[in-house]
Design a protein around this motif. Structure first.
Motif, PDB file in Angstrom:
ATOM      1  N   GLU A  67       0.868  -1.185   0.000  1.00  0.00           N
ATOM      2  CA  GLU A  67       0.000   0.000   0.000  1.00  0.00           C
ATOM      3  C   GLU A  67       0.902   1.231   0.000  1.00  0.00           C
ATOM      4  O   GLU A  67       0.972   1.991   0.943  1.00  0.00           O
ATOM      5  CB  GLU A  67      -0.919  -0.009   1.227  1.00  0.00           C
ATOM      6  N   TRP A  92      -1.533  -3.943  -4.630  1.00  0.00           N
ATOM      7  CA  TRP A  92      -1.256  -5.371  -4.478  1.00  0.00           C
ATOM      8  C   TRP A  92      -0.405  -5.929  -5.613  1.00  0.00           C
ATOM      9  O   TRP A  92       0.424  -6.806  -5.407  1.00  0.00           O
ATOM     10  CB  TRP A  92      -2.580  -6.127  -4.383  1.00  0.00           C
ATOM     11  N   ASN A 109      -6.528  -6.908 -12.875  1.00  0.00           N
ATOM     12  CA  ASN A 109      -6.542  -7.566 -11.565  1.00  0.00           C
ATOM     13  C   ASN A 109      -6.902  -9.044 -11.654  1.00  0.00           C
ATOM     14  O   ASN A 109      -6.707  -9.791 -10.691  1.00  0.00           O
ATOM     15  CB  ASN A 109      -7.526  -6.861 -10.624  1.00  0.00           C
ATOM     16  N   CYS A 152      -5.344  -0.992  -1.397  1.00  0.00           N
ATOM     17  CA  CYS A 152      -5.693  -2.406  -1.214  1.00  0.00           C
ATOM     18  C   CYS A 152      -7.060  -2.508  -0.554  1.00  0.00           C
ATOM     19  O   CYS A 152      -8.027  -2.897  -1.176  1.00  0.00           O
ATOM     20  CB  CYS A 152      -4.633  -3.131  -0.389  1.00  0.00           C
ATOM     21  N   THR A 156     -10.605  -2.824  -2.645  1.00  0.00           N
ATOM     22  CA  THR A 156     -11.278  -4.109  -2.441  1.00  0.00           C
ATOM     23  C   THR A 156     -12.764  -3.924  -2.175  1.00  0.00           C
ATOM     24  O   THR A 156     -13.596  -4.708  -2.657  1.00  0.00           O
ATOM     25  CB  THR A 156     -10.626  -4.876  -1.276  1.00  0.00           C
ATOM     26  N   VAL A 287      -8.845  -7.238  -5.456  1.00  0.00           N
ATOM     27  CA  VAL A 287      -8.662  -5.802  -5.687  1.00  0.00           C
ATOM     28  C   VAL A 287      -9.127  -5.456  -7.099  1.00  0.00           C
ATOM     29  O   VAL A 287      -9.515  -6.343  -7.873  1.00  0.00           O
ATOM     30  CB  VAL A 287      -7.178  -5.409  -5.511  1.00  0.00           C
TER      31      VAL A 287
END
Length: 338
Positions: A67, A92, A109, A152, A156, A287
């Motif tokens: 992060e 991430w 992602n 992160c 999310t 994420v």
């Protein structure tokens, strides 16, 4: 091309071991790479999982931290659009294949070849390197000190709002008021939803209301949850423990969705008939893509959303992780190099 350099980091030499000062020698900067001076780096529970090798994928010595808020120091010959001095974020993933179907359609992602920042050299260091495609510029108006957890934890819980086209008229429940859950409350309130917080902690019920919840329910009280039967369009679970999921499924409206972003390691159980007859959904997500992160950061800047963080100097990383393990942070921890 920039020549090799020494990265001064805090590494863990073996699973569950302590943090130690650790130097990493890196070679020439790749054509699409960017080197950052780390300003701040959030601590996520996933970092703890990685340094303790809970998932069986860690490689030691390991420099965790994903992060990252950093300032561009140097760029590869193809990454000139990142100007030295620009403040960017790294989450991430530190890179993607950029050629698979998912990368080509903007779902990086979901790339099977995505590189984990914690495995390529993370942000518990003075510098970090990453591929240009994984970096996002931090827009004006975003608080840099608290921004790391957005990369992160924030994305999310924000990503499902985009993926499932959550409407501002939706009635939404958030299970768990911690590092993820407190951000979900703030996002959903700003999104315009009617927000209910599920928590088993009495003191967190008051905190949840201050963070953006309009109502609270006891996540451990079956009768209280049953009282909300067929109430929610969307319920997002941020916890990493198993609950009575049938209760939450029955709290969904027909065509409602129970969505997991908290990593429950053990198998989950639920009864299928309420899913069938209510045409309900169960889903999960990681994420988001770099584009989704950029959208989230613009949303954060517009609504002046700030994660609630506790700040430790990078040199006190061991104490910071002890605090994380205690379960008492409110609600995220950030390491500062400034």
């Amino acid at each position: 091309m920039t020549s090799g350099t020494t990265i001064n980091a805090y590494g863990v030499m073996q699973a569950g071991g302590p943090f130690k000062p650790y130097q990493v020698e890196v070679g020439d900067l790749g054509a699409t790479e960017v080197e950052l001076e780390v300003l701040y780096c959030g601590i996520c529970h996933s970092d703890l999982s990685m340094i303790e090798d809970e998932w069986g994928v860690s490689k030691f010595p390991i420099v965790a931290g994903h992060e990252v808020i950093g300032r561009v120091l140097a760029v590869g010959e193809q990454a000139g659009h990142f100007k030295p001095g620009t403040v960017v974020g790294l989450g991430w993933n530190s890179g993607y294949c950029e050629t698979c179907h998912y990368c080509r359609r903007g779902d990086q992602n979901l790339c099977a070849e995505a590189r984990f920042t914690t495995l390529t050299g993370g942000g518990f260091a003075d510098k970090v390197r990453a591929d240009m495609g994984s970096l996002v510029v931090i827009p004006e108006g975003v608080d840099l000190v608290s921004a790391g957890p957005l990369l992160c934890g924030g994305i999310t819980v924000f990503n499902p709002l985009i993926q499932f086209d959550i409407q501002p008229t939706a009635k939404v429940g958030v299970i768990g008021i911690g590092g993820l859950g407190h951000l979900a409350l703030m996002f959903l309130n700003a999104w315009g939803c009617e927000v209910t917080a599920f928590t088993s902690s009495e003191h967190k019920r008051t905190e949840a209301l201050s963070l953006g919840a309009h109502k609270t329910l006891n996540s451990r009280d079956p009768e209280e949850i049953k009282s909300a039967s067929m109430s929610f369009d969307f319920i997002i679970s941020t916890v990493n423990v198993n609950l009575d999921w049938d209760l939450y499924i029955q709290a969904l409206k027909p065509k409602g969705r129970l969505h997991f972003v908290g990593a429950v390691v053990d198998p989950i159980q639920f009864t299928l008939f309420p899913m069938i007859f209510g045409q309900r959904d169960i889903s999960a997500s990681p994420v988001g893509s770099p584009a989704a992160i950029e959208t989230m950061l613009d949303f954060v800047a517009h609504h002046q959303i700030r994660p609630q963080v506790e700040i430790y100097p990078m040199s006190q990383i061991e104490e910071a992780f002890k605090h994380l393990k205690s379960g008492n942070p409110k609600y995220r921890i950030v390491l500062s190099r400034e």
